[in-house]
Enzyme design. Structure first.
Site, PDB file in Angstrom:
ATOM      1  N   LYS A   8       0.821  -1.205   0.000  1.00  0.00           N
ATOM      2  CA  LYS A   8       0.000   0.000   0.000  1.00  0.00           C
ATOM      3  C   LYS A   8       0.864   1.267   0.000  1.00  0.00           C
ATOM      4  O   LYS A   8       1.931   1.268   0.625  1.00  0.00           O
ATOM      5  CB  LYS A   8      -0.881  -0.035   1.259  1.00  0.00           C
ATOM      6  CG  LYS A   8      -1.782   1.123   1.460  1.00  0.00           C
ATOM      7  CD  LYS A   8      -2.461   0.996   2.805  1.00  0.00           C
ATOM      8  CE  LYS A   8      -3.065   2.307   3.245  1.00  0.00           C
ATOM      9  NZ  LYS A   8      -2.088   3.371   3.471  1.00  0.00           N
ATOM     10  N   LYS A  13       7.489   1.253   1.572  1.00  0.00           N
ATOM     11  CA  LYS A  13       7.958   0.282   0.575  1.00  0.00           C
ATOM     12  C   LYS A  13       9.316   0.665  -0.010  1.00  0.00           C
ATOM     13  O   LYS A  13      10.202  -0.176  -0.124  1.00  0.00           O
ATOM     14  CB  LYS A  13       6.921   0.286  -0.536  1.00  0.00           C
ATOM     15  CG  LYS A  13       6.720  -0.964  -1.262  1.00  0.00           C
ATOM     16  CD  LYS A  13       5.501  -0.921  -2.153  1.00  0.00           C
ATOM     17  CE  LYS A  13       5.151   0.371  -2.816  1.00  0.00           C
ATOM     18  NZ  LYS A  13       4.210   1.246  -2.200  1.00  0.00           N
ATOM     19  N   LYS A  39       6.053   8.793  -8.820  1.00  0.00           N
ATOM     20  CA  LYS A  39       6.672   9.777  -7.899  1.00  0.00           C
ATOM     21  C   LYS A  39       8.205   9.779  -8.051  1.00  0.00           C
ATOM     22  O   LYS A  39       8.884  10.668  -7.582  1.00  0.00           O
ATOM     23  CB  LYS A  39       6.287   9.355  -6.461  1.00  0.00           C
ATOM     24  CG  LYS A  39       5.942  10.509  -5.606  1.00  0.00           C
ATOM     25  CD  LYS A  39       5.125  10.259  -4.378  1.00  0.00           C
ATOM     26  CE  LYS A  39       5.453   9.288  -3.350  1.00  0.00           C
ATOM     27  NZ  LYS A  39       5.636   8.020  -3.203  1.00  0.00           N
ATOM     28  N   ASP A 126      -1.301   0.258  -4.478  1.00  0.00           N
ATOM     29  CA  ASP A 126      -2.709   0.396  -4.106  1.00  0.00           C
ATOM     30  C   ASP A 126      -3.626  -0.185  -5.185  1.00  0.00           C
ATOM     31  O   ASP A 126      -4.587  -0.871  -4.903  1.00  0.00           O
ATOM     32  CB  ASP A 126      -3.064   1.872  -3.921  1.00  0.00           C
ATOM     33  CG  ASP A 126      -2.484   2.404  -2.631  1.00  0.00           C
ATOM     34  OD1 ASP A 126      -1.451   3.082  -2.707  1.00  0.00           O
ATOM     35  OD2 ASP A 126      -3.033   2.098  -1.566  1.00  0.00           O
TER      36      ASP A 126
END
Ligand code: SF4
Length: 284
Positions: A8, A13, A39, A126
């Site tokens: 998630k 992560k 990102k 996600d």
């Protein structure tokens, strides 16, 4: 060996991926980490800066692959870990899966895809649509980072479903879960009792890991000047050793959404009773 790390958003992560990559490098392996998040900050902890993305570089070269050199897109991070950021499609257009495909295609053209002992994909987790599940097409193992909470385990179950689906056509296994930033693991245990899978490690909330991320350093780099952090490095070395042992892993049998919802919400609604200490006997 190729590993895809999912979990998630906001679960830690990328920090976990960078520290596992550093741990694998400490074990003498040649490692490439590929950030697959628009990102493009997956490898920041290894390099200390935001490296240019493959998509930006390709755009600059007008998609002439023959004009891209390894040094344009592959950057050296801590411990000799090589780093690539796939980048993302333009906001509101394009597909994340296409970006991953282009990244692998370019690395193959540069003869860089097969020269590593380990390639670790760090993937936004996600939404496990076909696009973001693309790294699973190249992976031998999937690792899922989670905490001890409802949302992260719900996402973990979706990722497990993707692994099950991809394992029908690829030799892919789920190596297991990594519990992150949690002092408790009771909900993780409840989930894995319903959907059996290994738990490779559970890391407590450690402020030094958060600080290392902000500083753009792995915990291994921090430990060079702060030896008291060595036990924190050991968590990641333990994960690295389990990966290098080529675990059997599982093809997970994920829980249907409604069943999982009931299982996890029941945990909050009817928390397990903690045995109370026996009261002292009153002697009269
Ligand atoms: S497959 Fe996924 S990443 Fe690709 S466009 Fe659809 S939602 Fe986006």
């Amino acid at each position: 060996m190729k590993i895809a790390v999912y979990g998630k958003g906001g679960i830690g992560k990328s920090t976990t991926s960078c520290n596992i990559s550093a741990a694998l490098a400490k074990r003498g392996k040649k490692v490439l980490q590929i950030g697959c998040d628009p990102k493009h900050d997956s490898t920041f902890t290894l390099t200390g800066f935001l490296i240019p993305t493959i998509i930006d570089t390709l755009k600059e070269k007008d998609y002439h692959y023959e004009n891209v050199w390894p040094e344009d897109v592959i950057y050296q991070g801590y411990g000799g870990v090589n780093c690539v950021e796939a980048g993302g499609p333009p906001a509101g257009a394009g597909c994340g899966g296409y970006v991953v495909g282009e990244t692998v295609k370019l690395l193959k053209e540069l003869n860089a895809f097969d020269e590593y002992d380990i390639i670790l994909f760090d993937v936004l987790g996600d939404v496990v649509c076909g696009g973001f599940a693309a790294p699973l097409n190249y992976a031998d193992y999937c690792l899922i980072v989670t905490d001890n909470g409802f949302d992260a385990l719900f996402a973990a179950n979706r990722i497990a479903a993707s692994v099950r689906e991809k394992a029908r056509t690829h030799p892919l296994r789920l190596a297991g879960l990594i519990g992150n930033r949690t002092n408790k693991r009771d909900l993780i245990d409840k989930y894995t009792s319903a959907v059996p899978m290994p738990v490779l490690e559970v890391l407590p909330l450690i402020d030094d890991i958060r600080i290392s991320r902000v500083k753009g350093k792995t915990i291994f780099e921090m430990a060079e000047k702060a030896p008291h952090l060595q036990p924190v490095c050991d968590y990641y070395l333990n994960i690295a050793d389990q990966i290098l042992a080529r675990p059997e892993g599982v093809v997970p049998q994920d829980a249907p959404d409604r069943e999982l919802f009931n299982l996890l919400s029941d945990f909050y609604l009817n928390p397990p009773t903690v045995p109370q200490p026996q009261g002292e006997l009153l002697m009269v």
